[in-house]
Scaffold this motif. Structure first.
Motif, PDB file in Angstrom:
ATOM      1  N   ASP A 378       0.739  -1.216   0.033  1.00  0.00           N
ATOM      2  CA  ASP A 378      -0.063  -0.118  -0.037  1.00  0.00           C
ATOM      3  C   ASP A 378       0.913   1.130  -0.023  1.00  0.00           C
ATOM      4  O   ASP A 378       0.663   2.103  -0.615  1.00  0.00           O
ATOM      5  CB  ASP A 378      -0.612   0.056   1.194  1.00  0.00           C
ATOM      6  N   ARG A 382       1.140   4.040  -2.956  1.00  0.00           N
ATOM      7  CA  ARG A 382       0.851   5.377  -2.841  1.00  0.00           C
ATOM      8  C   ARG A 382       2.116   6.166  -3.016  1.00  0.00           C
ATOM      9  O   ARG A 382       1.934   7.296  -3.767  1.00  0.00           O
ATOM     10  CB  ARG A 382       0.680   5.708  -1.221  1.00  0.00           C
ATOM     11  N   TYR A 387      -2.130   5.669  -6.371  1.00  0.00           N
ATOM     12  CA  TYR A 387      -3.416   6.028  -6.022  1.00  0.00           C
ATOM     13  C   TYR A 387      -3.969   7.293  -6.367  1.00  0.00           C
ATOM     14  O   TYR A 387      -3.654   8.547  -5.971  1.00  0.00           O
ATOM     15  CB  TYR A 387      -3.473   6.023  -4.257  1.00  0.00           C
TER      16      TYR A 387
END
Length: 400
Positions: A378, A382, A387
């Motif tokens: 994640d 990012r 994202y």
């Protein structure tokens, strides 16, 4: 079983019908364990006193006994043998000066650090010793070094005009060594705790646009086909540059479509060879080379590659890419690693476009990128700009 868990022998005496701990004259407290004699196979008992019986208070003697017990357990777990070590090594009350403590911590860490990591961080360790020597701190007991000393040290490091990454690497190495000192109970308090990291840019190599990828491919096809092959291998395997330079012909199994890879911790990982990698490897005619030849080398074909500094192998390709960057006016934020970021982002968007929910796309992606957890993946996504929100223009309720 080669040895038994160390136990504390406590002297007791009966007072008014009750059994109580005794530390008076003639009391014998010690830590004992049994270790298998490598020649006879018999278990021999060893006792460790370490001036324990000089301590008069019961609570203080018990506290010290438990400390010796913990250190002894740690030493045994790390391979200590009373049959191969000098008897003096059983003196766990030994006071280490800071230089000896550093050397001991490095010796312990060298069992888990890779050879390349040790070589890479030798400068930081030497710098620490030099600082202590110049400031006449090298003779002090390790327990006497404080956070104030470290603050002063890092003020000097700051004057070297290092990047935040390099500054933080000094901190990382020293924190690892002091953690080892704490584990071995050489120091009572970690004097590196509280030395803060500097903020870093999460990604040093920006992702490439489709147009940039096409320009780079065309340039490499015309000017440096070997570098193109190397970058394509990195792109489709998602390996680190240094991991690619470690691959030998014998590590590749085309029949089972696997490659054994030595990671940065010197553990062996196995990756799957996708079709695009198969095509790439087949063009390299690896069947014509010995198993101990490296897949990539300075001679632009599988070959031997001996160097005293392993990182120089990856640097060889990075320096070649510098010319490409200059010719195409790419900034400092781009490097060979940019391809890895670009194609991981491309895969993630591709999975989403196929209709996979984000969590399913990430579960599929993590097996490819080999991140350890979804959380680390994640953070990575990012940082590389994967994202991005959908257009939210229609969601505004105010017309401005």
């Amino acid at each position: 079983m080669e040895y038994t868990k160390p136990k504390i022998h406590i002297d007791y005496k009966i007072v008014n019908g009750k059994k109580i701990k005794y530390v008076g004259k003639g009391s014998k407290w010690y830590i004992w364990f049994r270790f298998r004699n490598p020649e006879t196979g018999e278990m021999k008992q060893f006792k460790v006193y370490n001036n324990l019986n000089r301590i008069k208070g019961i609570s203080e003697r018990l506290k010290t006994a438990k400390k010796i017990q913990r250190v002894l357990e740690n030493h045994l777990a790390q391979g200590f043998s009373p049959f191969s070590e000098k008897e003096s090594e059983l003196n766990f009350n030994k006071e280490y000066n800071i230089i000896d403590a550093i050397d001991k911590a490095v010796e312990k860490k060298s069992k888990v650090w890779s050879a390349s990591y040790i070589h890479q961080n030798k400068h930081q360790i030497d710098y620490l010793k030099e600082f202590l020597s110049k400031n006449k701190l090298d003779h002090l007991p390790a327990k006497s070094i404080t956070k104030k000393h470290m603050i002063y040290l890092f003020e000097h490091i700051s004057k070297k005009n290092l990047s935040a990454y390099s500054y933080n690497n000094y901190r990382k190495v020293y924190l690892s060594l002091t953690n080892q000192m704490m584990q071995d109970e050489i120091i009572d308090k970690n004097f590196m705790i509280g030395i803060e990291k500097l903020p870093e840019k999460a990604v040093k190599n920006e992702s490439l646009t489709d147009e940039q990828v096409n320009k780079l491919k065309k340039y490499l096809q015309e000017n440096d086909t070997y570098l193109l092959t190397y970058i394509q291998f990195l792109t489709y395997s998602f390996l680190r540059p240094i991991e690619i330079t470690r691959i030998k012909i014998g590590d590749i199994n085309l029949k089972e479509r696997t490659i054994k890879v030595q990671t940065k911790t010197e553990k062996i990982s196995v990756i799957y060879i996708i079709d695009k990698l198969i095509e790439l490897i087949e063009k390299m005619d690896i069947q014509n080379y010995p198993d101990d030849y490296y897949l990539f080398s300075k001679s632009e074909k599988p070959d031997t590659w001996i160097t005293t500094r392993e990182k120089s192998k990856a640097d060889f390709f990075s320096y070649r890419f510098l010319k490409v960057k200059r010719d195409l006016n790419l900034g400092d934020n781009y490097g060979i690693y940019s391809f890895r970021h670009t194609f991981i982002k491309n895969l993630y968007f591709s999975f989403l476009n196929q209709g996979l929910p984000p969590i399913d796309a990430k579960n599929k992606l993590i097996t490819i990128t080999r991140h350890t957890t979804i959380k680390t993946l994640d953070n990575y996504l990012r940082n590389i700009g994967a994202y991005l929100p959908e257009d939210y223009s229609k969601d505004f309720t105010i017309d401005f």
